[in-house]
Scaffold this active site. Sequence first.
Site, PDB file in Angstrom:
ATOM      1  N   ASP A  60      60.891  16.754  67.438  1.00 61.12           N
ATOM      2  CA  ASP A  60      59.943  15.677  67.181  1.00 61.12           C
ATOM      3  C   ASP A  60      58.716  15.863  68.074  1.00 61.12           C
ATOM      4  O   ASP A  60      58.828  15.852  69.305  1.00 61.12           O
ATOM      5  CB  ASP A  60      60.605  14.325  67.451  1.00 61.12           C
ATOM      6  CG  ASP A  60      59.659  13.171  67.194  1.00 61.12           C
ATOM      7  OD1 ASP A  60      59.352  12.917  66.019  1.00 61.12           O
ATOM      8  OD2 ASP A  60      59.216  12.543  68.170  1.00 61.12           O
ATOM      9  N   THR A  93      53.117  13.613  63.883  1.00 64.16           N
ATOM     10  CA  THR A  93      52.597  13.904  65.227  1.00 64.16           C
ATOM     11  C   THR A  93      52.384  15.396  65.434  1.00 64.16           C
ATOM     12  O   THR A  93      51.387  15.809  66.039  1.00 64.16           O
ATOM     13  CB  THR A  93      53.554  13.362  66.304  1.00 64.16           C
ATOM     14  OG1 THR A  93      54.873  13.872  66.063  1.00 64.16           O
ATOM     15  CG2 THR A  93      53.608  11.849  66.257  1.00 64.16           C
ATOM     16  N   THR A  94      53.315  16.214  64.957  1.00 67.07           N
ATOM     17  CA  THR A  94      53.154  17.664  65.111  1.00 67.07           C
ATOM     18  C   THR A  94      51.962  18.155  64.305  1.00 67.07           C
ATOM     19  O   THR A  94      51.172  18.978  64.775  1.00 67.07           O
ATOM     20  CB  THR A  94      54.433  18.385  64.663  1.00 67.07           C
ATOM     21  OG1 THR A  94      55.550  17.895  65.419  1.00 67.07           O
ATOM     22  CG2 THR A  94      54.308  19.882  64.894  1.00 67.07           C
ATOM     23  N   ASP A 385      61.638   7.514  62.463  1.00 70.16           N
ATOM     24  CA  ASP A 385      60.520   8.099  61.719  1.00 70.16           C
ATOM     25  C   ASP A 385      60.652   7.819  60.232  1.00 70.16           C
ATOM     26  O   ASP A 385      59.662   7.502  59.549  1.00 70.16           O
ATOM     27  CB  ASP A 385      60.461   9.615  61.962  1.00 70.16           C
ATOM     28  CG  ASP A 385      59.967   9.966  63.351  1.00 70.16           C
ATOM     29  OD1 ASP A 385      59.493   9.058  64.063  1.00 70.16           O
ATOM     30  OD2 ASP A 385      60.066  11.148  63.736  1.00 70.16           O
TER      31      ASP A 385
END
Length: 518
Positions: A60, A93-94, A385
Amino acid sequence: MQQPMYVLSEDSSRTRGRAAQESNVSAGKAVAEAVRTTLGPRGMDKMLVDSTGDVVITNDGATILDEMDIDHPAAQMIVEVAESQEDAVGDGTTTAAVLVGELLARAEDLLDDDVHPTTIVEGYAEAARLANEAIDDVVVDGELDDDLLASVAESSMTGKGTGDVAARDLAELVVDAVRRVADEDGVARDRIHVHPRAGAAAAATELVDGVIVDEEPVHDEMPRRVSDATVAILDAKLEVRQGDVDAEYSISSVEGLNAAIEAEDAELRGYAETLSEAGVDVLFCRKSIDDRVAGFLADAGILAFESVKSSDAADVADVTGAKRLGTLDEIEADDLGRLESIEIEAYGDDELAFVRGGDAARAVTLFVRGSTEHVVDELERAMHDAVDVAIAALDSGGVVPGAGATEIAVAAHVRSESAGVEGRKQLAIEAFADAVDAIPRTLAENTGADPIDTLVDLRARHDAEGRAGVIAEGRAARVGDPLDSGIVDPAAVKREAFESATESATMLLRIDDVISAE
């Protein structure tokens, strides 16, 4: 000649011009590289070990960046991008971090070609606007039914420790949870809870129509299961009342001592009698309960919990409809709640109370299981998520094709529109498109495919059919239509990733002077 004036202390350091830009760009690229290999369903995990030896294993992006001990101020700004992405939409986010790194890398090439930072910033801002247009164009038409919503949740979880077999089942539980708390005003995110517990396979994860309270009964003789129960929530202690002033009482005989003890017992027994007469079957007390009161409650068949956290009390109130009482005086029927059942179950050395409200419950809990603590921690993050992206898809503009297809569409649209832009700003817009290509290229690389060949195939299929993504199959990958494989993402996640990445990159590019004070 005038003497130079020094306004900084001797311990301060200053980096200016190109050197400052190079430092910031290098920091941004380093952060992006740290999470790049975690992107996609075949992304790798990171093991993070802190100074105390605690270990976190995750892919994550938000967790990785949060756990890393990052010191460079520019790199910290990219961590903030991931945090804002997580807070806003719960996923992506990545993608946002990789985009920042790529935008900075492309900008570095433009700076080497003497393109002014302001021109790059203007070009990136225009390209971000074009990216939003492209996202709007690829939003999937039609109603967002349960099957499509489950695909959104599954895409979010795939590769995050769930295992491909369990991901769809977990996604369906997420959809069920979201639907149960949705109303005409939208989805109340704070009414969906995730409670992790190690000791079983991920397939044992279940949806509870209510909440799970990590408490045990105050007395061993209390019932372990109560059905169709009346519930009270109390914000007061159940013990002998103390006076407001210090006072001492002198007892000179056994009769006097017995009378005092009997008076205390009568007061404490009165608490149990009051609750019993009001029809209370289960009591959640925010404060302490005297041992004698606990015994009286057990005798009356009342299941009671003490020192319950305020958040748990609020959750129980949501499930049961009970009001929080400040005193036991004049309890009314409207103050009490109802629940379908409450069960006390043992998990190792701990006991959990499953408070089930039935179909009318206004809060639900995903009881997440995993074989080890590390596995269940990663599953917990994945479920959070998945819940967030499902809500984002429902409340914030539908879904778009996943697997890099949206990024291919964005890059193609930005390149097409850049031809109509005059001057050097066109170079920045084209550089933005090249940076966006890094997402599908990285997805291909992480699945073991050749990134260049895959990118060429993606562009060709997009031009021919309008939609193409990197589809992971077993240990290989192919180019195909993500919708045929049920790979979709919330449009809100993509919009937020492009906007936040662009803002962060342009902010760093505008810095030409870094002053550090020791």
